[in-house]
Scaffold this active site. Structure first.
Site, short mmCIF file in Angstrom:
data_model
loop_
_atom_site.label_atom_id
_atom_site.label_comp_id
_atom_site.label_asym_id
_atom_site.label_seq_id
_atom_site.Cartn_x
_atom_site.Cartn_y
_atom_site.Cartn_z
N ASP A 91 10.56 -15.57 -21.46
CA ASP A 91 11.32 -15.68 -22.70
C ASP A 91 11.40 -14.35 -23.46
O ASP A 91 12.44 -14.01 -24.04
CB ASP A 91 10.70 -16.74 -23.63
CG ASP A 91 10.50 -18.08 -22.93
OD1 ASP A 91 10.82 -18.19 -21.73
OD2 ASP A 91 10.00 -19.01 -23.59
N GLU A 92 10.28 -13.60 -23.45
CA GLU A 92 10.20 -12.37 -24.24
C GLU A 92 11.09 -11.26 -23.68
O GLU A 92 11.30 -10.23 -24.31
CB GLU A 92 8.74 -11.89 -24.36
CG GLU A 92 7.94 -11.80 -23.07
CD GLU A 92 7.29 -13.13 -22.66
OE1 GLU A 92 7.97 -14.16 -22.67
OE2 GLU A 92 6.10 -13.10 -22.30
N SER A 105 5.57 -25.94 -15.63
CA SER A 105 4.32 -25.30 -16.09
C SER A 105 4.00 -25.70 -17.52
O SER A 105 2.88 -26.10 -17.83
CB SER A 105 4.47 -23.78 -16.04
OG SER A 105 5.08 -23.36 -14.86
N THR A 112 10.72 -16.68 -12.99
CA THR A 112 9.69 -16.42 -13.99
C THR A 112 8.81 -15.29 -13.50
O THR A 112 7.75 -15.50 -12.92
CB THR A 112 8.87 -17.69 -14.30
OG1 THR A 112 9.74 -18.68 -14.86
CG2 THR A 112 7.78 -17.40 -15.32
N LYS A 135 14.98 -20.20 -10.51
CA LYS A 135 14.43 -20.01 -11.86
C LYS A 135 13.41 -18.90 -11.71
O LYS A 135 12.41 -19.06 -11.00
CB LYS A 135 13.77 -21.29 -12.35
CG LYS A 135 12.88 -21.12 -13.55
CD LYS A 135 12.58 -22.47 -14.12
CE LYS A 135 11.17 -22.61 -14.67
NZ LYS A 135 10.78 -21.59 -15.60
N TYR A 162 11.72 -22.43 -7.91
CA TYR A 162 10.98 -21.96 -9.10
C TYR A 162 10.07 -20.81 -8.64
O TYR A 162 9.01 -21.02 -8.07
CB TYR A 162 10.16 -23.11 -9.68
CG TYR A 162 9.41 -22.82 -10.96
CD1 TYR A 162 9.47 -21.59 -11.61
CD2 TYR A 162 8.63 -23.80 -11.55
CE1 TYR A 162 8.77 -21.34 -12.78
CE2 TYR A 162 7.93 -23.57 -12.73
CZ TYR A 162 7.99 -22.34 -13.33
OH TYR A 162 7.29 -22.10 -14.49
O1 SI3 Z 1 8.25 -24.52 -15.98
C1 SI3 Z 1 8.04 -24.06 -17.07
O2 SI3 Z 1 7.38 -24.67 -17.90
C2 SI3 Z 1 8.55 -22.74 -17.45
O3 SI3 Z 1 9.73 -22.53 -17.48
C3 SI3 Z 1 7.58 -21.75 -17.84
C4 SI3 Z 1 8.16 -20.51 -18.46
O4 SI3 Z 1 8.77 -19.69 -17.52
C5 SI3 Z 1 7.03 -19.79 -19.19
N1 SI3 Z 1 6.21 -19.01 -18.29
C6 SI3 Z 1 5.01 -19.40 -17.91
C7 SI3 Z 1 4.26 -18.46 -17.03
O5 SI3 Z 1 4.52 -20.46 -18.22
C8 SI3 Z 1 7.59 -18.90 -20.24
O6 SI3 Z 1 8.43 -19.66 -21.06
C9 SI3 Z 1 6.46 -18.29 -21.08
O7 SI3 Z 1 5.66 -19.31 -21.63
C10 SI3 Z 1 6.99 -17.41 -22.18
O8 SI3 Z 1 7.82 -16.44 -21.63
C11 SI3 Z 1 5.85 -16.77 -22.98
O9 SI3 Z 1 5.20 -15.80 -22.20
#
Ligand code: SI3
Length: 288
Positions: free
Chosen positions: A189-190, A46, A165, A163, A135
């Site tokens: 992450d948060e 993503s 999310t 993974k 994912y």
């Molecule tokens: O595949 C990826 O790029 C990720 O791992 C994405 C990751 O899980 C991010 N989530 C989304 C919905 O893009 C998080 O890192 C996110 O940007 C972060 O928690 C801030 O909200």
């Protein structure tokens, strides 16, 4: 085959100022990320703006990453796509290029039958010959796999884990309890501190491109039972994430890295670069 490490950056895709993919800049970004102690890279996901790219562009990025870092750090190729054919082509490439694992979001846009999602994952596993990480990102993929369905998918020994999310720490804990031998990486992450306390095998996230050391600190502190230290580290991450969410995560991260001299370039439309106000807020955070 094991997947070494626990803290992985969901790698940005370097581009030029026009939003063309710039594989020649992958190495600089990777070196910057790894300099903060992160254990590996999760590419073409993503954060990597993969759904905005052609198969050839994704292949070029995955190839540049493998050429730079295969055998030196853990590499996970996200190969998920709307069509099985696209995902399989990228999975074959990952297998050939020395990746440690592949990962895939469920096939998106159409609402597919569960049986067809199973067939998609089996085709990816067959094509790559690598451990496969599902994912799970229901908010963006549109597919919300239940705990039972995720566990059923993980019965295939080639599926190494998930993974995750999402924000459901109850479901995350249930998955870990029912499948303790599988890898469960957290992708919000948060909330990493909560997942680490719930037994996560690690984290994979966008902000790890910039502050991967913070998540290592959270993980280490939780493992040592030092909740105060973990909380302080997570607070540092969350102060940044609050700003980033206002700025736009991918444009904001690219802005910060460019400011640090890591040439990740611009974003691909319909993403747009950060506003002047957001840039000021991000610059002030970095200066502090
Ligand atoms: O595949 C990826 O790029 C990720 O791992 C994405 C990751 O899980 C991010 N989530 C989304 C919905 O893009 C998080 O890192 C996110 O940007 C972060 O928690 C801030 O909200």
């Amino acid at each position: 085959m094991d997947i070494n490490g626990s803290v992985f950056a969901a790698m940005l895709t370097p581009m030029n100022d026009q939003g063309d993919v710039a594989p020649e800049n992958v190495g600089v970004l990777v070196d910057h990320i790894l300099s903060r102690g992160v254990h590996g890279l999760y590419a073409s996901g993503s954060t990597g703006e993969s759904v905005l790219q052609s198969r050839e562009e994704r292949a070029a990025v995955l190839t540049a990453l493998a050429d730079h870092a295969a055998g030196k750090t853990t590499l996970i190729a996200h190969v998920g796509a709307a069509s099985t054919r696209e995902a399989v082509a990228l999975a074959e490439l990952a297998g050939e290029k020395g990746y440690d694992a592949v990962s895939a979001v469920p096939p998106y846009y159409y609402k597919h039958r569960y049986e067809d999602i199973v067939a998609y994952y089996k085709a990816i596993a067959d094509a790559s010959g690598l451990p496969l990480i599902i994912y799970n990102i229901p908010a963006l993929s549109g597919t919300d796999l239940s705990t039972d369905k995720l566990l059923e998918l993980m019965e295939d020994p080639r599926i190494a884990g998930v993974k995750y999310t999402a924000q459901d720490l109850f479901q995350f804990g249930e998955l870990k309890k029912a499948a303790p031998e599988k890898k469960l990486y957290f992708g919000t992450d948060e909330m990493f501190i909560g997942a680490a306390a719930a037994g996560a095998d690690g984290g994979i996230g966008s902000t790890y491109n910039l502050i991967g050391d913070i998540y290592l600190a959270v993980e280490t502190a939780i493992a040592a039972g030092d909740v105060d230290r973990a909380r302080r580290a997570q607070r540092i991450a969350n102060d940044f994430i609050a700003i980033l969410l206002r700025a736009g995560v991918v444009p904001g991260l690219k802005h910060c890295l460019n400011q640090l001299g890591v040439p990740v370039g611009s974003v691909r439309a319909p993403f747009s670069p950060v506003s002047v106000e957001a840039a000021k807020e991000l610059d002030a955070w970095m200066a502090s």
